[in-house]
Structures are given as C-alpha cells and as structure tokens.
Design a protein around this motif. Structure first.
Motif, PDB file in Angstrom:
ATOM      1  N   ALA A 146      28.919 -13.531 -31.764  1.00  0.00           N
ATOM      2  CA  ALA A 146      28.091 -14.114 -32.822  1.00  0.00           C
ATOM      3  C   ALA A 146      26.646 -14.344 -32.371  1.00  0.00           C
ATOM      4  O   ALA A 146      25.751 -14.515 -33.209  1.00  0.00           O
ATOM      5  CB  ALA A 146      28.709 -15.426 -33.299  1.00  0.00           C
ATOM      6  N   GLN A 187      22.094 -11.427 -32.589  1.00  0.00           N
ATOM      7  CA  GLN A 187      21.430 -11.723 -33.847  1.00  0.00           C
ATOM      8  C   GLN A 187      20.483 -10.610 -34.291  1.00  0.00           C
ATOM      9  O   GLN A 187      19.315 -10.834 -34.561  1.00  0.00           O
ATOM     10  CB  GLN A 187      20.669 -13.049 -33.722  1.00  0.00           C
ATOM     11  CG  GLN A 187      21.557 -14.255 -33.538  1.00  0.00           C
ATOM     12  CD  GLN A 187      22.417 -14.528 -34.755  1.00  0.00           C
ATOM     13  OE1 GLN A 187      21.936 -14.514 -35.882  1.00  0.00           O
ATOM     14  NE2 GLN A 187      23.698 -14.772 -34.526  1.00  0.00           N
ATOM     15  N   ARG A 223      27.414 -17.398 -41.573  1.00  0.00           N
ATOM     16  CA  ARG A 223      27.013 -16.734 -40.344  1.00  0.00           C
ATOM     17  C   ARG A 223      26.996 -15.228 -40.559  1.00  0.00           C
ATOM     18  O   ARG A 223      27.630 -14.707 -41.465  1.00  0.00           O
ATOM     19  CB  ARG A 223      27.974 -17.087 -39.194  1.00  0.00           C
ATOM     20  CG  ARG A 223      29.401 -16.648 -39.446  1.00  0.00           C
ATOM     21  CD  ARG A 223      30.389 -17.288 -38.487  1.00  0.00           C
ATOM     22  NE  ARG A 223      30.259 -16.798 -37.130  1.00  0.00           N
ATOM     23  CZ  ARG A 223      31.019 -17.211 -36.115  1.00  0.00           C
ATOM     24  NH1 ARG A 223      31.945 -18.139 -36.326  1.00  0.00           N
ATOM     25  NH2 ARG A 223      30.860 -16.725 -34.906  1.00  0.00           N
TER      26      ARG A 223
END
Length: 419
Positions: A209, A212, A270
């Motif tokens: 995660a 980015q 997200r």
C-alpha cells in the motif's frame, strides 16, 4: 528522469528457474528498453489502444524469493550478465540515448530466502523486505509444486489419441501422491501453492500500500490451464486427501485472487492493490520434467511444438515467452484492462457459473510469436460460498501462526490486514 520513489520493487517467488526466471529476464528487457512493448495496450481485449502514460523507469529492484541461496545467487549473477548483454546490444543501435546504461546503473537484483512450506521463513522473509525496502510495488506469486509421482501410460496414450492438444495442455494422466503434509502440519501442495503465498501477501499488504503511484501496487497470481473445480472437495480444503491436489490448488488460487481483488476495489479509502490472475501457458519447466528421462523429455518438447503447429495458442514453450502475460500485467496501465459487472439473479441455480472477470493468458501463433490473450473467469454462487469458507480458514490459520510468533495482527472492517 523518473523519480526514484516510483521505481518498481518487484518480488518474484520461485525466481531462480523456469517461468520465474523468465519473468525476471523479460522485465529486464522491457525496462531497459526505451519503449517497453509489453507495457502497451495493443491487444483486442484492451479498452483503448493508445496511452500517454510513460511506463519507463530509470531504476528497478528485483527481489528473487528462493528456497536455495546457492541457486538464487546463481540466478542473480545470470540476470546481471543478461542485463549487461542487453545494454551492449542497445548501445550498438543507431540513435542510442544512454537510457539502458542509466537503468543498469540503478538495477538491484537481490536474493532473499523463503520456503513457502515453512511459514516461519515467510515471516522472516517479509521482515527482511520491510526493513530493507521502502515499499513493494509488485508481488508475483509464481512458485508452485505438484506431487506428481508417475504417469498413467494407458490414460496418456488414450488422451493423446483422442485429443492431442488438450493432452499436452491440461493432461489427465499424471498420478499425484495423496496425503503429503508439510513441516507445519498442513497439506504440502496447498501450503506451497496457496497458503504460503496468502501469508506472504498478508504480511506485506501494508508495504504494498506504500507504493503511491497512480496505478498502485499489484499482486500477480500464477494459475494454470489445469485449474479445475471438478476435483475440489471443500471439506478437504488443505487438499491432503485429494488425488488432484495440483488442479484443485490452482482452482483455489483463482477463487482467492478474484475475491481479494474485489475486496480491494471496494475500499474507497485507499489506492487499491490489484490482484490479477495469469496463465503462463505451457512451458518446459521442472514441475513435470522430474518424472521424465532425457528421451521422454525430448518427446514432450516435440509434442508441445506439434500442438502449437496444429493451432494451439497455449504453447509458448520457452519460459521467456511464457512470461509475457505476467510482465504485461506488471507494466500496462490498469485503466486499459477490461472489467465485468456481474449481476447474478437471485433465482439462478447456485451451481451455475457466470462470467465475473478475466484470466490473462500467455499465447503465441504457430511460429512462436508471443502475445497476451484472455480467458473468462467463471464463478457460481456455490464457488462464492466455497471461497468465503476458504478465506475464513486461511485467516484463522494466519492469525494462529502470527500469535505463535508473537506478532499482533487483526483484520479491519475493510478486510485489510493490520500487521
């Protein structure tokens, strides 16, 4: 020049040989090139055929996740030599701009040890990755095992006589050992092919995660043409009693990958980590060759080439060509990939499969020119229930292993691991 914060950090399990090594080699060819062709949306299934997104990067970290340090380091040396050969070739071409040397300067190939049949080593591997690298951009779940012990020659001759191409694409004549258990006390094939990779994803989920970029991180699940629900017994979800543990494990992989992708896409809070299913096609790797002597292995390759000449699109044969679908999904902008909105009726037969998505397949023409194709991913309500149960089993086991290691973990309301 691309920002170092966007440079891919790619983990490939089983990277020291076979399709895993082919994936690494193909990634190097593509990323060293000024115009990576595998990143282009140029196939019929793409939503569009042009892109202004630049898929080139000036650096790359390849993490070879291997059981054997010796074989891993030999593969690492092979890849550095392979990259140098690519650079030398490009430097000789007219209009060379120096890009290949820039990428080579910022290329890191690292070996980290993992044994998917021992969950403790999966935790140790993840710890090393998290401490060493700022993020992970791609996790390619390639390593796999099969408990093949013999060939049923009567069935082999019968299948070859009735459907040659199918016999060398999804053979029915391999005898598999029943009852194999790992050192962790779990079904050996199931742990190596499914649970080990599932744990690896979960412990690296937060690190994925952190990548980015606009496309986010990706998990590539390497399935098989032999994936089949026919032999799957959900009460034997560790596949210990199954005489077809390999086919059933690949079916489980398809179920889990699709469900994880849907869960990730539904979280608006997200950037999603996409889970994509790949079929590398038929390549000459060690997974079946261990049963064959030199003569039979030669016959196997000749059978592959004959099947391809007879029109089979699923026989790229070499690991480098078989890697095209995985590398394409690593590099292509995700906006170009097709989507399906599945709306199954409530009164539909629960065993009736409906189309829910795609599996991406390495294909080639008769002369061996490789390309990427798609296969429909079918799922029924019964399969959905089986997947929910399987994921519940996996999550309970994962939590138990974490607790045994003194590692606090829980799942948040969106289904993501907080580890």
């Amino acid at each position: 020049m691309s920002s170092p914060s966007s440079w891919p950090v790619i983990i490939v399990t089983g990277a020291n040989s076979g399709v895993g090594l082919g994936i690494c080699q193909r990634l190097l060819v593509q990323l060293i090139s000024k115009f990576p062709t595998d990143a282009q949306p140029r196939y019929d299934f793409h939503n569009q055929k042009t892109t202004t997104d630049d898929a080139s990067f000036d650096g790359l970290t390849l993490i070879l996740a291997c059981r054997s340090r010796q074989r891993g380091e030999a593969a690492r040396d092979n890849l550095y030599q392979f990259a140098d050969e690519q650079v030398r070739h490009l430097k000789m071409l007219p209009g060379y701009d120096g890009r290949a040397e820039t990428v080579r300067k910022h290329l890191t190939v690292a070996v980290h040890i993992i044994d998917l049949s021992r969950i403790q080593t999966v935790f140790r591997f993840a710890d090393e990755v998290i401490k060493t690298y700022p993020y992970v951009s791609h996790l390619i779940c390639n390593a796999g095992v099969a408990s093949f012990v013999s060939i049923n020659w009567f069935l082999a001759i019968k299948q070859l006589a009735t459907d040659w191409v199918e016999a060398v694409t999804a053979p029915l004549f391999y005898t598999q050992e029943v009852g194999q258990v790992s050192q962790d006390g779990l079904g050996w094939v199931w742990q190596c092919n499914i649970f080990g990779h599932y744990v690896l994803f979960r412990v690296l989920e937060s690190h994925l995660a952190k990548y980015q970029t606009s496309t986010g991180a990706r998990v590539i699940w390497m399935s098989s043409h032999e994936s089949s629900p026919i032999y799957y017994d959900p009460t034997d979800w560790q596949l210990v009693k199954s005489a077809h543990s390999y086919e059933s494990s690949k079916f489980q992989m398809d179920l889990i990958a699709y469900q994880l992708d849907q869960t990730s896409l539904q979280d608006s809070g997200r950037l999603p980590t996409r889970h994509l299913i790949v079929l590398p096609g038929v390549a000459g790797t060690n997974i079946a060759s261990v049963l064959l002597g030199t003569f039979t292995s030669t016959c196997m390759f000749l059978a592959f080439y004959l099947a391809r000449f007879l029109g089979s699109p699923y026989h790229p044969i070499t690991a480098f060509k078989a890697a095209i679908s995985a590398v394409h999904l690593c590099l292509v902008p995700l906006v170009f990939l097709p989507t399906i909105n599945s709306t199954a009726s409530d009164d539909l037969d629960p065993t009736a499969p409906v189309e829910v998505g795609f599996r991406y397949v390495s294909e080639c023409d008769r002369w061996g020119k490789e390309r990427v194709g798609t296969m429909k991913l079918m799922r029924s309500k019964e399969h959905k229930s089986q997947c929910d149960d399987l994921l519940d089993h996996c999550n309970r086991l994962f939590t138990a292993f974490c607790e045994a290691e003194g590692r606090p973990v829980h799942f948040n309301e969106n289904g993501h691991t907080e580890y």
